[in-house]
Scaffold this motif. Structure first.
Motif, mmCIF file in Angstrom:
data_model
loop_
_atom_site.group_PDB
_atom_site.id
_atom_site.type_symbol
_atom_site.label_atom_id
_atom_site.label_comp_id
_atom_site.label_asym_id
_atom_site.label_seq_id
_atom_site.Cartn_x
_atom_site.Cartn_y
_atom_site.Cartn_z
ATOM 1 N N PRO A 156 83.604 83.355 101.752
ATOM 2 C CA PRO A 156 83.556 84.336 102.960
ATOM 3 C C PRO A 156 83.845 85.811 102.737
ATOM 4 O O PRO A 156 84.498 86.053 101.605
ATOM 5 C CB PRO A 156 85.012 83.727 103.644
ATOM 6 C CG PRO A 156 85.725 83.253 102.521
ATOM 7 C CD PRO A 156 84.669 82.747 101.611
ATOM 8 N N THR A 157 83.162 86.511 103.664
ATOM 9 C CA THR A 157 83.399 87.970 103.423
ATOM 10 C C THR A 157 84.419 88.559 104.142
ATOM 11 O O THR A 157 85.066 87.644 104.849
ATOM 12 C CB THR A 157 82.071 88.654 103.915
ATOM 13 O OG1 THR A 157 81.972 88.213 105.346
ATOM 14 C CG2 THR A 157 80.764 88.267 103.304
ATOM 15 N N GLY A 158 84.942 89.917 104.170
ATOM 16 C CA GLY A 158 85.989 90.401 104.817
ATOM 17 C C GLY A 158 86.048 90.088 106.182
ATOM 18 O O GLY A 158 86.894 89.949 106.721
ATOM 19 N N GLU A 159 84.858 89.991 106.909
ATOM 20 C CA GLU A 159 84.778 89.680 108.236
ATOM 21 C C GLU A 159 85.242 88.286 108.786
ATOM 22 O O GLU A 159 85.477 88.190 109.932
ATOM 23 C CB GLU A 159 83.302 89.786 108.632
ATOM 24 C CG GLU A 159 82.655 91.087 108.760
ATOM 25 C CD GLU A 159 82.146 91.729 107.307
ATOM 26 O OE1 GLU A 159 82.271 90.826 106.586
ATOM 27 O OE2 GLU A 159 81.934 92.832 107.206
ATOM 28 N N ALA A 160 85.125 87.400 107.748
ATOM 29 C CA ALA A 160 85.787 86.163 108.088
ATOM 30 C C ALA A 160 87.178 86.081 108.661
ATOM 31 O O ALA A 160 87.673 85.427 109.654
ATOM 32 C CB ALA A 160 85.669 84.969 106.821
ATOM 33 N N VAL A 181 97.125 75.022 107.928
ATOM 34 C CA VAL A 181 96.890 76.175 106.903
ATOM 35 C C VAL A 181 97.940 77.050 106.762
ATOM 36 O O VAL A 181 98.611 77.174 105.655
ATOM 37 C CB VAL A 181 95.487 76.666 107.219
ATOM 38 C CG1 VAL A 181 95.444 77.992 106.348
ATOM 39 C CG2 VAL A 181 94.311 75.925 107.311
ATOM 40 N N LYS A 182 98.500 77.390 107.738
ATOM 41 C CA LYS A 182 99.758 78.375 107.848
ATOM 42 C C LYS A 182 100.885 77.687 107.298
ATOM 43 O O LYS A 182 101.853 78.047 106.351
ATOM 44 C CB LYS A 182 99.879 79.213 109.202
ATOM 45 C CG LYS A 182 101.042 80.079 109.221
ATOM 46 C CD LYS A 182 101.137 80.873 110.567
ATOM 47 C CE LYS A 182 102.374 81.726 110.469
ATOM 48 N NZ LYS A 182 102.354 82.545 111.737
ATOM 49 N N GLU A 183 101.174 76.488 107.972
ATOM 50 C CA GLU A 183 102.541 75.653 107.530
ATOM 51 C C GLU A 183 102.473 75.668 105.948
ATOM 52 O O GLU A 183 103.541 75.338 105.562
ATOM 53 C CB GLU A 183 102.362 74.476 108.250
ATOM 54 C CG GLU A 183 102.727 74.629 109.969
ATOM 55 C CD GLU A 183 102.504 73.340 110.551
ATOM 56 O OE1 GLU A 183 101.781 72.344 110.127
ATOM 57 O OE2 GLU A 183 102.564 73.318 111.869
ATOM 58 N N HIS A 184 101.243 75.205 105.281
ATOM 59 C CA HIS A 184 101.264 74.818 103.716
ATOM 60 C C HIS A 184 100.963 75.992 102.993
ATOM 61 O O HIS A 184 100.979 76.097 101.793
ATOM 62 C CB HIS A 184 100.422 73.820 103.645
ATOM 63 C CG HIS A 184 100.709 72.459 104.052
ATOM 64 N ND1 HIS A 184 101.664 71.754 103.595
ATOM 65 C CD2 HIS A 184 100.387 71.946 105.387
ATOM 66 C CE1 HIS A 184 101.931 70.622 104.352
ATOM 67 N NE2 HIS A 184 101.009 70.782 105.456
ATOM 68 N N ASP A 185 101.036 77.269 103.718
ATOM 69 C CA ASP A 185 101.053 78.528 102.977
ATOM 70 C C ASP A 185 99.621 78.787 102.143
ATOM 71 O O ASP A 185 99.683 79.195 101.122
ATOM 72 C CB ASP A 185 102.339 78.569 102.126
ATOM 73 C CG ASP A 185 102.562 80.212 101.407
ATOM 74 O OD1 ASP A 185 102.139 81.006 102.159
ATOM 75 O OD2 ASP A 185 103.202 80.337 100.548
ATOM 76 N N LEU A 186 98.590 78.225 102.566
ATOM 77 C CA LEU A 186 97.361 78.387 101.998
ATOM 78 C C LEU A 186 96.673 79.886 102.609
ATOM 79 O O LEU A 186 96.393 79.769 103.798
ATOM 80 C CB LEU A 186 96.535 77.033 102.571
ATOM 81 C CG LEU A 186 97.069 75.817 102.350
ATOM 82 C CD1 LEU A 186 96.127 75.002 102.686
ATOM 83 C CD2 LEU A 186 97.346 75.519 100.810
ATOM 84 N N ARG A 187 96.912 80.772 101.538
ATOM 85 C CA ARG A 187 96.653 82.155 102.369
ATOM 86 C C ARG A 187 95.304 82.457 101.969
ATOM 87 O O ARG A 187 94.881 82.627 100.852
ATOM 88 C CB ARG A 187 97.691 83.057 101.601
ATOM 89 C CG ARG A 187 98.871 82.497 101.661
ATOM 90 C CD ARG A 187 99.708 83.652 100.508
ATOM 91 N NE ARG A 187 101.397 83.382 100.447
ATOM 92 C CZ ARG A 187 102.069 83.759 99.444
ATOM 93 N NH1 ARG A 187 101.737 84.808 99.111
ATOM 94 N NH2 ARG A 187 103.442 83.287 99.605
ATOM 95 N N PRO A 188 94.363 82.455 103.208
ATOM 96 C CA PRO A 188 92.934 82.802 102.564
ATOM 97 C C PRO A 188 93.055 84.400 102.058
ATOM 98 O O PRO A 188 93.589 85.446 102.840
ATOM 99 C CB PRO A 188 92.333 82.718 104.073
ATOM 100 C CG PRO A 188 93.398 82.700 105.082
ATOM 101 C CD PRO A 188 94.480 82.233 104.359
ATOM 102 N N GLY A 189 92.506 84.546 100.983
ATOM 103 C CA GLY A 189 92.422 86.058 100.537
ATOM 104 C C GLY A 189 91.379 86.663 100.874
ATOM 105 O O GLY A 189 90.159 86.126 101.290
ATOM 106 N N GLU A 190 91.159 88.011 100.405
ATOM 107 C CA GLU A 190 89.788 88.498 100.659
ATOM 108 C C GLU A 190 89.257 88.849 99.382
ATOM 109 O O GLU A 190 89.914 89.395 98.375
ATOM 110 C CB GLU A 190 90.351 89.838 101.431
ATOM 111 C CG GLU A 190 88.803 90.672 101.714
ATOM 112 C CD GLU A 190 89.093 91.631 102.796
ATOM 113 O OE1 GLU A 190 88.199 92.790 102.781
ATOM 114 O OE2 GLU A 190 89.892 91.524 103.656
#
Length: 239
Positions: A156-160, A181-190
């Protein structure tokens, strides 16, 4: 090199508290919207008589589809719970699944010894990897493709991030899939513009082609259409 304890714990926790059913995770879209469309980018460069490795396979949804298009398909994931879900979802054994730490050079080398040169399908894995682990992941891709394999990398790009933020702010708040996703601390990075191509080249690969695309999610909008994240695809290998 090994991945951080936080990263491993987050993914194990997510999959241990999942049913393993297709479509339950936010990103686990139907292969007709994902792998089938993605293969159009890889096909012109790939020898279908080689195997394919689905890196970050999760519950194996895309791996099972890929098995019908290559000589052999192997799904690998950091989480043992994810691999267990993938095996249960594939009672006929159309693909194989195993736990593997992509940041461990020895593990990638051992897998290459067993498979030989293989194609790689890497869908939205780098942005979820800690930045310090990304060069090692790219090096694992390079080791696996060897001289004849090709890698299809989609990120994914930054726009995601804007798309996801808008979903979280819609009436009713975040969906259950987004909350998990948030509860399990899955942090989508850029992944910065140019970073993916740079990582692949630094690992010794040539980027043969790239372009804009969208990553379909299992989440749907209020009108029933699938959520899609702006993304880019890359096909890489050795000349």
């Amino acid at each position: 090199m090994t991945v951080s304890d936080r990263y491993r714990t987050a993914w194990d926790g997510f999959w241990e508290q999942s049913s393993g059913e297709q479509g339950e995770p936010f990103w686990d879209a139907d292969p007709d919207l994902t792998a089938r469309r993605d293969l159009e980018h890889l096909a012109p460069y790939a020898d279908s008589s080689l195997p394919v490795a689905d890196l970050g396979c999760g519950n194996g949804t895309q791996t099972r589809f890929l098995a019908g298009h290559f000589a052999r398909a192997v799904g690998v994931d950091l989480s043992a719970a994810a691999v267990a879900h993938a095996r249960r979802a594939d009672p006929d054994g159309v693909a194989a699944y195993e736990q593997l730490n992509l940041a461990d050079p020895a593990a990638a080398a051992t897998l290459h010894e067993r498979l030989g040169d293989t194609h790689v399908y890497l869908r939205a894995v780098l942005h979820q990897s800690d930045p310090e682990d990304r060069p090692a992941v790219a090096a694992a891709v390079a080791r696996l493709v060897g001289a004849r394999g090709r890698a299809l990398v989609l990120e994914p790009t930054g726009e995601a991030k804007g798309v996801i933020a808008a979903l979280a702010e819609q009436p009713g708040g975040p969906s259950s899939k987004l909350r998990r996703v948030k509860e399990h601390d899955l942090r989508p990075g850029e992944v910065a513009e140019g970073e993916v191509a740079g990582l692949l080249r630094a690992a010794g690969l040539t980027v043969f082609a790239e372009g804009a695309t969208a990553l379909a999610m299992s989440e749907t909008r209020l009108d029933g259409s699938p959520v899609e994240l702006p993304a880019r695809w890359y096909v890489a290998g050795r000349r």
